[in-house]
Scaffold this motif. Structure first.
Motif, PDB file in Angstrom:
ATOM      1  N   GLU A 390     -10.124   4.205  -0.627  1.00 53.31           N
ATOM      2  CA  GLU A 390     -10.629   4.231   0.736  1.00 53.31           C
ATOM      3  C   GLU A 390     -11.411   2.976   1.132  1.00 53.31           C
ATOM      4  O   GLU A 390     -11.259   2.493   2.256  1.00 53.31           O
ATOM      5  CB  GLU A 390     -11.493   5.477   0.939  1.00 53.31           C
ATOM      6  N   ARG A 393      -8.927   0.339   2.114  1.00 50.69           N
ATOM      7  CA  ARG A 393      -8.242   0.744   3.349  1.00 50.69           C
ATOM      8  C   ARG A 393      -9.138   0.526   4.554  1.00 50.69           C
ATOM      9  O   ARG A 393      -8.684   0.083   5.619  1.00 50.69           O
ATOM     10  CB  ARG A 393      -7.832   2.215   3.270  1.00 50.69           C
ATOM     11  N   ALA A 403      -2.106   1.827   7.569  1.00 48.98           N
ATOM     12  CA  ALA A 403      -2.292   2.527   6.294  1.00 48.98           C
ATOM     13  C   ALA A 403      -1.427   3.775   6.254  1.00 48.98           C
ATOM     14  O   ALA A 403      -1.390   4.547   7.212  1.00 48.98           O
ATOM     15  CB  ALA A 403      -3.760   2.898   6.091  1.00 48.98           C
ATOM     16  N   PRO A 405      -0.458   7.154   3.607  1.00 46.58           N
ATOM     17  CA  PRO A 405      -0.816   7.850   2.368  1.00 46.58           C
ATOM     18  C   PRO A 405       0.342   7.839   1.380  1.00 46.58           C
ATOM     19  O   PRO A 405       1.488   8.073   1.756  1.00 46.58           O
ATOM     20  CB  PRO A 405      -1.116   9.275   2.844  1.00 46.58           C
ATOM     21  N   ALA A 566      -4.254  11.991   6.550  1.00 43.83           N
ATOM     22  CA  ALA A 566      -2.890  11.538   6.826  1.00 43.83           C
ATOM     23  C   ALA A 566      -2.350  12.248   8.065  1.00 43.83           C
ATOM     24  O   ALA A 566      -2.678  13.403   8.333  1.00 43.83           O
ATOM     25  CB  ALA A 566      -1.991  11.830   5.627  1.00 43.83           C
ATOM     26  N   PRO A 603      -7.970   9.957  -1.990  1.00 42.07           N
ATOM     27  CA  PRO A 603      -6.695   9.519  -1.412  1.00 42.07           C
ATOM     28  C   PRO A 603      -6.319   8.112  -1.858  1.00 42.07           C
ATOM     29  O   PRO A 603      -7.174   7.253  -2.061  1.00 42.07           O
ATOM     30  CB  PRO A 603      -6.952   9.572   0.098  1.00 42.07           C
ATOM     31  N   TRP A 605      -3.714   4.877  -0.772  1.00 39.18           N
ATOM     32  CA  TRP A 605      -3.073   4.382   0.433  1.00 39.18           C
ATOM     33  C   TRP A 605      -2.155   3.202   0.139  1.00 39.18           C
ATOM     34  O   TRP A 605      -2.384   2.432  -0.793  1.00 39.18           O
ATOM     35  CB  TRP A 605      -4.122   3.925   1.453  1.00 39.18           C
ATOM     36  N   VAL A 607      -1.178  -0.045   2.322  1.00 36.89           N
ATOM     37  CA  VAL A 607      -1.655  -0.741   3.521  1.00 36.89           C
ATOM     38  C   VAL A 607      -0.780  -1.964   3.755  1.00 36.89           C
ATOM     39  O   VAL A 607      -0.641  -2.818   2.870  1.00 36.89           O
ATOM     40  CB  VAL A 607      -3.132  -1.155   3.384  1.00 36.89           C
TER      41      VAL A 607
END
Length: 661
Positions: A390, A393, A403, A405, A566, A603, A605, A607
């Motif tokens: 996070e 992100r 971004a 998920p 998400a 989470p 991601w 990106v």
């Protein structure tokens, strides 16, 4: 929405068409749609009052300034000004361009320079090739709208994002698009009067179309970093320069057609314009030749020479729980010029896939991300940060990145972990069974194993991969090769006879110079492994970590697992893809397995710079994770689904028979 309605009514009543395209009503309709869309965008970014002020003020000032310029120029005998007398100066697109320029000031840097590059490419192309009064008014309104938007954003004390330098490739591509599109537009626009409009007079109509299309194709190829695009651009620009120089310079000079005496200002101006028509394509050609090394996409070479530097930065910085994956073979390491951090990456196609978070201190993270992005742009690669947490992100999101998920990481706090409670029943059962059957855990490394034990570990890992219907996944999913690392620990299950029955590997996690935990990577069970052996090994690892004074262990990420934050459409797509791959890779089963340990979810991601890059990045990820994927494997996937369906049918039949009996 009131501002949208006012803008639409005013522009519709003041102009029924675009002056550049009076015989093409769809263009006017598109311009009105653009007014609505840019008004909505500006209203969301700047507010209704500011949008109304800019939407009315910038076009009005642009038109008045153009009218003043035309009046003064025509009085002085300037040719273009005389031609513009009596032309309509307003068009709906003038409002749209001013509002888009204003709204661009409120978006992050990544989107800002892309928006402005596209906007000014269109605006200047029309000024230079069409050359009507409305084109000059549009350019002035765009300039005023952009300046007003920037001033209002600063006045509102909004946080300014990092300054972004426009890459050389963007400048060259914009110039090629302007020349190509302008060449194609000139024959369509009635009475073109731009300083570059003579381009179309030097060639037949078919040649004009061919040159325009080839320049646009070259722009697309150069944007992708292709050598063929540079060669095509050089060839077309060289031909165009020679043709224009021959028609407007060499032949007039040879025929003594160039006269300077007895001519008015307008005639002299047009003569100078024609004599210098070849200079513009020649200048773009020179730029392509000089910038050629920066336009070609660099070739990627995986190198391990900097692995030790990366390992040192992983230990001293804060690269998160997945940072050690960057040391694997197949990756390269980019190091920040001042040595403040590093990024492990590999290139697939034209995409540079960064391996999780950068290896650096938290305070240096933004600078390292910006430096790696600039490095990718210089090499013609699209940067994509994969499986980041996070904080990364959030930094990139503030710059306008997109971004998506890609999974969920399960992190276990070992300081509070134990085997008590109803939720840990499966873990206690596995541990008790191991004690009854004489199965013990062994914490070691691959180098510390003797030849026989090492062969058993290799056999378990390779047999598991051989049983898969699809190729074994790689990139951030390790196999036996990644065990050969002195920093990677193994937790083995050894039965009463001294044979290895299950293997797990654990990657070190450091933070500011101290070992804080481990991350689970390889998880393989032999044919003779007891049920619950994986639960046993992970639980024992957590207890060992707690005794060693560590704080966390990560059960690694589960690909395609949906998480909070998400979008619903993306979640449905991830769930669908996970369901398709379940019979082969078992991602959903893996996530259910990890739920037994009560770990918290973090989470992960993917990106990327813009949504337009997602398809290319998806292809690159598929190539990185499953490099050996072939069309034949689609049939294997279908067979796996059939086998799973048959197994479910048999199980349901047995359950029904047991219920009847």
């Amino acid at each position: 929405m009131a501002v949208v309605a006012v803008a639409l009514v005013v522009t519709a009543r003041m102009a029924h068409s675009e002056p550049d395209f009076p015989h093409h009503p769809p263009v006017a309709c598109l311009a009105l749609v653009a007014v609505v869309l840019t008004t909505v965008l500006a209203e969301r970014s700047l507010g209704s009052i500011r949008t109304l002020v800019i939407g009315v003020g910038a076009p009005l000032l642009g038109v008045l300034a153009t009218l003043l310029t035309v009046t003064i120029g025509s009085a002085l005998g300037e040719a273009h000004a005389e031609f513009a007398v009596g032309q309509p100066l307003f068009a709906p697109s003038v409002v749209a361009a001013a509002l888009l320029g204003a709204a661009s000031a409120a978006v992050p840097a990544q989107r800002r320079w892309r928006t402005r590059a596209a906007l000014w490419t269109v605006v200047l192309t029309l000024v230079l090739f069409a050359g009507h009064g409305s084109d000059l008014a549009r350019a002035l309104a765009t300039l005023l709208g952009t300046a007003a938007g920037a001033w209002m954003v600063r006045r509102a004390s909004r946080p300014q994002s990092r300054t972004t330098r426009v890459p050389a490739r963007t400048v060259v591509v914009s110039a090629l698009i302007a020349l190509g599109a302008g060449t194609l537009v000139t024959p369509i626009v009635p009475d073109p009067d731009g300083v570059l409009s003579p381009f179309a007079d030097a060639m037949p109509d078919r040649s004009v179309v061919v040159v325009g299309v080839l320049l646009l194709l070259a722009a697309w190829l150069v944007h992708r970093g292709r050598r063929t695009g540079i060669a095509l651009a050089i060839g077309v620009l060289l031909t165009l320069t020679v043709v224009l120089a021959d028609v407007f310079l060499i032949e007039p000079v040879k025929d003594d057609a160039v006269q300077w005496q007895g001519l008015g200002l307008d005639a002299i101006e047009w003569q100078v314009t024609l004599l210098g028509a070849w200079i513009v394509p020649a200048a773009v050609l020179l730029a392509v030749l000089l910038l050629r090394p920066r336009l070609v996409r660099a070739r990627f070479r995986a190198a391990g020479a900097r692995r030790d530097d990366l390992v040192e930065m992983l230990r001293d910085g804060d690269a998160g729980t997945l940072g050690h994956m960057g040391t694997w073979r197949g990756n390269a390491t980019w190091t920040h010029p001042d040595g403040s951090g590093a990024v492990a990456y590999r290139v697939r196609g034209e995409v540079a896939l960064a391996v999780s978070d950068p290896a650096c201190a938290t305070a240096d993270r933004a600078d390292v991300l910006a430096g790696f992005t600039a490095f990718c742009e210089r090499n013609g690669w699209v940067p994509a940060f994969t499986s980041v947490h996070e904080p990364v992100r959030a930094i990139l999101g503030a710059e306008g990145w997109t971004a998506l998920p890609v999974g969920v990481e399960c992190v276990l706090d070992v300081t509070t972990f134990d085997l008590r409670g109803k939720k840990r029943q499966d873990l206690r059962t596995a541990s008790n069974r191991a004690d009854r059957e004489g199965v013990r855990d062994e914490w070691t490394t691959l180098d510390a194993l003797d030849a026989g034990r090492r062969a058993e570990v290799e056999a378990i890992c390779t047999r598991w991969a051989a049983d898969r219907r699809l190729p074994e996944m790689g990139f951030t999913l390790g196999g036996f090769r990644e065990l050969d690392d002195p920093d990677v620990r193994l937790m083995l299950a050894v039965d009463a006879d001294g044979h290895v029955t299950a293997v797990t590997s654990w990657l070190p996690v450091h933070e500011r110079g101290a070992l804080t935990g481990y991350t689970l990577d390889v998880m393989r069970r032999g044919d003779d492994g007891m049920p619950g052996v994986m639960e046993f090994l992970i639980a024992r690892t957590a207890l060992r970590a707690r005794e060693a004074g560590l704080t966390t262990i990560s059960l690694s990420g589960t690909p395609l697992a949906a998480h909070a934050g998400a979008r619903s459409l993306v979640v449905r797509g991830s769930v669908l893809l996970a369901r398709v791959l379940e019979p082969v890779y078992g991602f959903r089963s893996l996530q259910r397995f990890k739920e037994k340990f009560g770990a918290r979810h973090e989470p992960l991601w993917l990106v990327v710079p813009t949504p337009l890059h997602v398809p290319r990045v998806a292809r690159a990820l598929a190539s990185a994770y499953v490099p050996g994927l072939r069309p034949k494997h689609l049939w294997a996937l279908r067979q796996a689904h059939r086998a799973a369906a048959d197994a479910r049918a048999v199980a349901e039949a047995r359950a029904a028979g047991a219920a009847r009996s």
